[in-house]
Scaffold this active site. Structure first.
Site, PDB file in Angstrom:
ATOM      1  N   SER A  12     -14.760 -46.342 -19.680  1.00 20.12           N
ATOM      2  CA  SER A  12     -13.603 -47.102 -20.172  1.00 20.12           C
ATOM      3  C   SER A  12     -12.368 -46.218 -20.191  1.00 20.12           C
ATOM      4  CB  SER A  12     -13.878 -47.615 -21.587  1.00 20.12           C
ATOM      5  OG  SER A  12     -12.646 -47.985 -22.180  1.00 20.12           O
ATOM      6  N   HIS A  33     -13.973 -49.670 -16.352  1.00 23.98           N
ATOM      7  CA  HIS A  33     -13.719 -50.667 -17.389  1.00 23.98           C
ATOM      8  C   HIS A  33     -12.278 -50.511 -17.860  1.00 23.98           C
ATOM      9  CE1 HIS A  33     -15.190 -53.249 -20.729  1.00 23.98           C
ATOM     10  NE2 HIS A  33     -14.318 -52.583 -21.457  1.00 23.98           N
ATOM     11  N   ASP A  86      -9.495 -51.852 -20.329  1.00 26.79           N
ATOM     12  CA  ASP A  86      -9.281 -52.616 -21.563  1.00 26.79           C
ATOM     13  C   ASP A  86      -7.841 -53.076 -21.692  1.00 26.79           C
ATOM     14  OD1 ASP A  86     -11.852 -52.511 -22.995  1.00 26.79           O
ATOM     15  OD2 ASP A  86     -11.545 -50.344 -22.935  1.00 26.79           O
ATOM     16  N   MET A 123      -5.229 -55.093 -23.962  1.00 25.85           N
ATOM     17  CA  MET A 123      -5.049 -55.557 -25.349  1.00 25.85           C
ATOM     18  C   MET A 123      -3.615 -56.019 -25.565  1.00 25.85           C
ATOM     19  SD  MET A 123      -6.943 -52.456 -27.258  1.00 25.85           S
ATOM     20  CE  MET A 123      -8.615 -51.980 -26.859  1.00 25.85           C
ATOM     21  N   HIS A 130     -11.317 -56.008 -18.863  1.00 22.57           N
ATOM     22  CA  HIS A 130     -11.777 -56.596 -20.131  1.00 22.57           C
ATOM     23  C   HIS A 130     -10.559 -57.095 -20.896  1.00 22.57           C
ATOM     24  CE1 HIS A 130     -13.787 -55.728 -24.332  1.00 22.57           C
ATOM     25  NE2 HIS A 130     -13.605 -57.021 -24.114  1.00 22.57           N
ATOM     26  N   MET A 189      -8.745 -58.501 -23.772  1.00 18.42           N
ATOM     27  CA  MET A 189      -8.767 -58.763 -25.221  1.00 18.42           C
ATOM     28  C   MET A 189      -7.406 -59.351 -25.568  1.00 18.42           C
ATOM     29  SD  MET A 189     -10.762 -55.320 -26.311  1.00 18.42           S
ATOM     30  CE  MET A 189     -10.347 -54.538 -24.757  1.00 18.42           C
ATOM     31  N   MET A 198     -20.092 -56.986 -27.446  1.00 24.65           N
ATOM     32  CA  MET A 198     -19.320 -55.944 -28.129  1.00 24.65           C
ATOM     33  C   MET A 198     -20.187 -55.333 -29.229  1.00 24.65           C
ATOM     34  SD  MET A 198     -16.447 -55.667 -26.606  1.00 24.65           S
ATOM     35  CE  MET A 198     -15.873 -54.362 -27.704  1.00 24.65           C
ATOM     36  N   ASP A 229     -20.536 -52.769 -24.927  1.00 23.09           N
ATOM     37  CA  ASP A 229     -19.260 -52.047 -25.039  1.00 23.09           C
ATOM     38  C   ASP A 229     -18.955 -51.665 -26.483  1.00 23.09           C
ATOM     39  OD1 ASP A 229     -16.692 -51.088 -24.685  1.00 23.09           O
ATOM     40  OD2 ASP A 229     -15.796 -53.036 -24.205  1.00 23.09           O
TER      41      ASP A 229
HETATM   42  C1  DX5 Z   1     -12.911 -51.463 -27.557  1.00 19.67           C
HETATM   43  C2  DX5 Z   1     -12.946 -51.416 -26.059  1.00 19.67           C
HETATM   44  C3  DX5 Z   1     -13.961 -50.483 -25.515  1.00 19.67           C
HETATM   45  C4  DX5 Z   1     -13.698 -49.023 -25.862  1.00 19.67           C
HETATM   46  C5  DX5 Z   1     -14.973 -48.248 -25.701  1.00 19.67           C
HETATM   47  O1  DX5 Z   1     -12.133 -52.520 -27.968  1.00 19.67           O
HETATM   48  O2  DX5 Z   1     -13.251 -52.700 -25.552  1.00 19.67           O
HETATM   49  O3  DX5 Z   1     -14.094 -50.634 -24.110  1.00 19.67           O
HETATM   50  O4  DX5 Z   1     -12.733 -48.463 -25.049  1.00 19.67           O
HETATM   51  O5  DX5 Z   1     -14.737 -46.937 -26.072  1.00 19.67           O
HETATM   52  P1  DX5 Z   1     -15.862 -46.030 -26.744  1.00 19.67           P
HETATM   53  O6  DX5 Z   1     -16.936 -45.895 -25.726  1.00 19.67           O
HETATM   54  O7  DX5 Z   1     -15.164 -44.785 -27.067  1.00 19.67           O
HETATM   55  O8  DX5 Z   1     -16.349 -46.775 -27.975  1.00 19.67           O
HETATM   56 ZN    ZN Z   2     -13.807 -52.860 -23.456  1.00 20.63          ZN
END
Ligand code: DX5
Ligand code: ZN
Length: 217
Positions: free
Chosen positions: A7, A32, A34, A36, A65, A67, A136, A174
């Site tokens: 990620s 991956h 993320d 947000m 991903h 969010m 999650m 994740d």
């Molecule tokens: C959290 C993200 C994850 C996060 C994982 O909201 O969706 O993908 O980056 O990071 P680690 O592996 O450090 O928990």
């Molecule tokens: Zn994620």
């Protein structure tokens, strides 16, 4: 063998291009990314222009991903930016089936994620529509959190449903996955482990990926 999806959220944001390139020879399965929006989760990360600029730096599958509150509005943008796979949140949409169908109609992999408080039972009927199901194991929003042990049971439940119904849906997990829990995650039935801190927190990314895969076995 478990597949590792580093990620980017845990990477050095000053050097994203180099960070992405550092994964090219590691045996990582997908990247991956993320996304947000500060509304669906209390954090803001980066958008499709960043994804687009990173795309030529990597041969990995780009899994975005989302969010964000209104994924339908931005799916096309992320596909244009180079996403191979789109993951949205069940909790963010009115009609998850419609979103899954839409993503598939665009020729990319369709994936849906659930937050820790959403049960597998609630979404099980949608699993046939998913190429990938993302469980999650932390509240989404931040990297570096602790793996919630309840996730292990959810992985096992989803795996059972997938097996019993002869589905091809891959299970991805994740949040807080690292060498101390990846064997449990894999043992319960996960196909892909997202790992932010556990990969980008190590100077040698290839070694980090290798250690995760070997520990899972
Ligand atoms: C959290 C993200 C994850 C996060 C994982 O909201 O969706 O993908 O980056 O990071 P680690 O592996 O450090 O928990
Ligand atoms: Zn994620």
């Amino acid at each position: 063998m478990i597949k590792i999806a580093p990620s980017l959220l845990a990477a050095d944001f000053c050097c994203l291009g180099n960070e992405v390139e550092s994964l090219n020879t590691t045996g990582a399965y997908m990247l991956h990314l993320d996304i947000m929006d500060g509304i669906f989760v209390p954090n803001i990360s980066f958008g499709y222009d960043v994804v687009k600029q990173l795309r030529p730096r990597s041969q990995l599958i780009f899994d975005v991903h989302l969010m964000i509150t209104d994924p339908m509005k931005y799916i096309d943008k992320f596909i244009e930016a180079g996403a191979d796979s789109i993951t949205f949140h069940y909790e963010a949409v009115e009609n998850a089936e419609e979103v899954l169908d839409y993503i598939r109609s665009k020729g990319v992999a369709a994936a849906m994620s659930i937050k820790p408080k959403t049960s597998v039972e609630e979404i099980a009927h949608l699993l046939p529509k998913m190429d990938m199901f993302l469980i999650m194991s932390v509240e989404p929003g931040f990297g570096g959190q602790k793996y919630m042990p309840q996730a292990t049971e959810k992985i096992a439940k989803a795996k059972q449903y997938i097996t019993e119904n002869g589905l091809k849906t891959l299970i991805q997990v994740d949040g807080g996955v690292n060498a101390s829990n990846i064997a449990r995650v894999y043992g319960a039935g996960a196909d892909i482990a997202v790992a932010g801190t556990a990969v980008f927190g190590k100077a040698d990314r290839a070694l980090a990926v290798k250690e995760l895969v070997e520990t899972a076995e």
